[in-house]
Design a protein around this motif. Structure first.
Motif, mmCIF file in Angstrom:
data_model
loop_
_atom_site.group_PDB
_atom_site.id
_atom_site.type_symbol
_atom_site.label_atom_id
_atom_site.label_comp_id
_atom_site.label_asym_id
_atom_site.label_seq_id
_atom_site.Cartn_x
_atom_site.Cartn_y
_atom_site.Cartn_z
ATOM 1 N N UNK A 276 0.778 -1.228 0.000
ATOM 2 C CA UNK A 276 0.000 0.000 0.000
ATOM 3 C C UNK A 276 0.810 1.278 0.000
ATOM 4 N N UNK A 277 2.150 1.186 0.049
ATOM 5 C CA UNK A 277 3.005 2.369 -0.015
ATOM 6 C C UNK A 277 3.684 2.383 -1.381
ATOM 7 N N UNK A 278 3.232 3.243 -2.276
ATOM 8 C CA UNK A 278 3.756 3.217 -3.631
ATOM 9 C C UNK A 278 4.456 4.477 -4.077
ATOM 10 N N UNK A 279 3.926 5.653 -3.704
ATOM 11 C CA UNK A 279 4.531 6.911 -4.106
ATOM 12 C C UNK A 279 5.950 7.025 -3.559
ATOM 13 N N UNK A 280 6.842 7.743 -4.270
ATOM 14 C CA UNK A 280 8.214 7.886 -3.768
ATOM 15 C C UNK A 280 8.277 8.402 -2.327
ATOM 16 N N UNK A 299 3.898 1.690 -10.209
ATOM 17 C CA UNK A 299 4.407 1.613 -11.586
ATOM 18 C C UNK A 299 3.292 1.203 -12.543
ATOM 19 N N UNK A 300 2.484 0.245 -12.142
ATOM 20 C CA UNK A 300 1.397 -0.229 -13.000
ATOM 21 C C UNK A 300 0.418 0.894 -13.317
ATOM 22 N N UNK A 301 -0.006 1.614 -12.289
ATOM 23 C CA UNK A 301 -0.992 2.678 -12.496
ATOM 24 C C UNK A 301 -0.416 3.819 -13.334
ATOM 25 N N UNK A 304 -0.280 2.572 -17.015
ATOM 26 C CA UNK A 304 -1.613 2.456 -17.604
ATOM 27 C C UNK A 304 -2.137 3.806 -18.070
ATOM 28 N N UNK A 305 -1.784 4.880 -17.357
ATOM 29 C CA UNK A 305 -2.269 6.212 -17.687
ATOM 30 C C UNK A 305 -1.345 6.972 -18.630
ATOM 31 N N UNK A 306 -0.235 6.364 -19.040
ATOM 32 C CA UNK A 306 0.651 7.017 -19.992
ATOM 33 C C UNK A 306 1.702 7.919 -19.378
ATOM 34 N N UNK A 307 2.005 7.725 -18.093
ATOM 35 C CA UNK A 307 3.008 8.547 -17.416
ATOM 36 C C UNK A 307 4.378 7.861 -17.435
ATOM 37 N N UNK A 308 5.416 8.684 -17.453
ATOM 38 C CA UNK A 308 6.794 8.188 -17.395
ATOM 39 C C UNK A 308 7.517 8.858 -16.239
ATOM 40 N N UNK A 376 2.236 -1.533 -27.362
ATOM 41 C CA UNK A 376 3.682 -1.344 -27.288
ATOM 42 C C UNK A 376 4.022 -0.119 -26.444
ATOM 43 N N UNK A 377 3.128 0.866 -26.398
ATOM 44 C CA UNK A 377 3.362 2.054 -25.574
ATOM 45 C C UNK A 377 3.508 1.662 -24.110
ATOM 46 N N UNK A 378 2.581 0.839 -23.628
ATOM 47 C CA UNK A 378 2.647 0.404 -22.229
ATOM 48 C C UNK A 378 3.858 -0.490 -21.964
#
Length: 435
Positions: A276-280, A299-301, A304-308, A376-378
């Motif tokens: 449950x702790x994901x953010x940096x 990382x998954x979320x 999925x939304x197109x963020x890098x 391929x983007x994901x």
């Protein structure tokens, strides 16, 4: 008659030796040792060894979150593009296999390692994840824990859960827990602790000879209940600890108190895992409290939304951007590659990054793939994001070793706040009407 007794004695002796061998093997399959302690606080660097696989992973470490044993967008062939051995710990939920294949088939194949053809990777089984297997506390009862899955809602009893573990043969596995939301009543929270301890005892009595057991610790938003649960679990014969109940409505400002209430009571020589702790910032908060293993649903979320991910790792690995243009597409840690400003951007996601994506492709190409809905983007994004986050953990370990963790943590948080403030001012100026 004497010969028969002698044969029986030899059989009993052989069985005893085999039991001792299995016990010793269980103890040596996973080893953990703390290498360095932070001078102030609970942050530490450790070494997790899975001797049966020949894997050694330094902690704090990131476990790659999977769907049925594999990262959502990275195929087995592409796993080799990730840093090794940092990427060789895969977390999965047995609930992902509730529909198929059946447990007998998985067992006959040889467990998840052989099912997926990944004998050189370590697998960590956790009932809950934050993608496909969500705890449904309102439907749990004294008999078992309830989970929302793509196949529907399931009530999983300890015996059923242990059948899954025995069939899948993970290297590390977490006992069944009754995880509840932060908003539950005091009575319901207390019941969740009682059930989790009871189910831990059931898992211990039914556990297979292989695989290291991590005892679950819950307690919601109550220091008293988390303390009680930690004290009880610490009395049990477990190889490590799983601290659950986070990411279910709890406040990040109060989380440090709950984490320290648990970790201060746990034996120092055993590893601690959290969900449950994901953010940096949350990862840094957990490491400061002495957590060793984290999941990667963040990382998954993002992917999925197109963020890098783009936050700087060192002088050679930085994201070059125009602060005016990127004010609405970046928050210091990540950029939105769906944005039109990247349509003609021929630069890499992060200059100096050695991941497969940055070495071979540009922002413009990934922007195109996202906008035409190509998978391929994901794939490319998850490779980069995973590589970048693993590098983040490596820098954290270096900071702890050098005695600079708190400085590293404060610098990261302050830089992000400064960036967000500058971005908000820039956005306001762009939206303000011309005078």
């Amino acid at each position: 008659m004497q010969q028969t007794e002698l044969q029986q004695h030899n059989i009993n002796k052989t069985q005893t030796q085999q039991q001792q061998f299995n016990t010793n093997q269980e103890k040596t399959n996973m080893k953990f040792a703390v290498k360095t302690w932070c001078k102030s606080g609970g942050a530490r660097v450790g070494l997790l060894q899975l001797s049966s696989l020949g894997i050694e992973i330094e902690t704090p470490a990131l476990m790659l979150t999977t769907r049925k044993g594999l990262p959502a967008f990275i195929s087995p062939d592409h796993l080799s593009f990730l840093p090794s051995p940092d990427s060789r710990l895969l977390q999965f939920s047995p609930m992902h296999f509730m529909e198929c294949p059946d447990l007998k088939t998985i067992s006959n194949i040889g467990g998840v390692h052989r099912l997926l053809g990944l004998q050189g990777y370590g697998f960590v089984a956790v009932p809950r994840d934050s993608i496909l297997s969500l705890p449904e506390g309102s439907s749990s009862n004294k008999n078992g824990a309830s989970f929302e899955t793509p196949c529907g809602r399931f009530l999983v009893k300890p015996l059923e859960y242990m059948k899954m573990i025995s069939s899948m043969k993970p290297d590390l596995w977490v006992s069944l827990a009754d995880e509840v939301a932060a908003s539950v009543t005091v009575k319901r929270n207390k019941a969740s602790v009682d059930r989790t301890i009871t189910w831990l005892d059931a898992c211990i009595s039914l556990k297979p000879s292989d695989g290291a057991l991590f005892g679950s610790i819950v307690g919601g938003c109550s220091v008293e209940e988390r303390t009680r649960c930690a004290q009880e679990v610490a009395k049990r014969n477990v190889s490590g600890y799983y601290i659950g109940g986070f990411g279910l409505g709890d406040s990040i400002d109060e989380r440090s108190t709950y984490l320290h209430a648990v970790t201060d009571l746990l034996p120092k020589e055993k590893p601690r895992q959290v969900c449950g702790l994901g953010l940096p910032e949350e990862v840094l908060q957990g490491i400061a409290a002495g957590i060793d293993l984290f999941d990667s649903t963040y990382i998954y979320h993002l992917t999925l939304e197109g963020f890098a991910l783009i936050f700087p790792l060192n002088d050679k690995c930085k994201h070059k951007h125009d602060s005016q243009l990127c004010a609405v597409t970046s928050d210091y840690t990540k950029i939105n590659l769906k944005a039109t400003i990247y349509r003609k951007d021929t630069s890499r996601i992060v200059e100096g990054c050695t991941c497969y994506t940055c070495q071979n492709h540009t922002k413009a190409y990934i922007n195109h793939l996202l906008n035409v809905h190509e998978m391929l983007a994901q794939i490319l994004l998850e490779i980069h994001n995973t590589h970048h986050y693993l590098s983040f953990f490596r820098l954290i370990r270096e900071a702890i070793t050098e005695g600079k963790f708190e400085e590293f943590r404060q610098n990261f948080i302050q830089n992000r706040r400064r960036h967000l403030l500058a971005a908000s001012h820039s956005t306001y100026e762009q939206e303000s009407p011309m005078r």
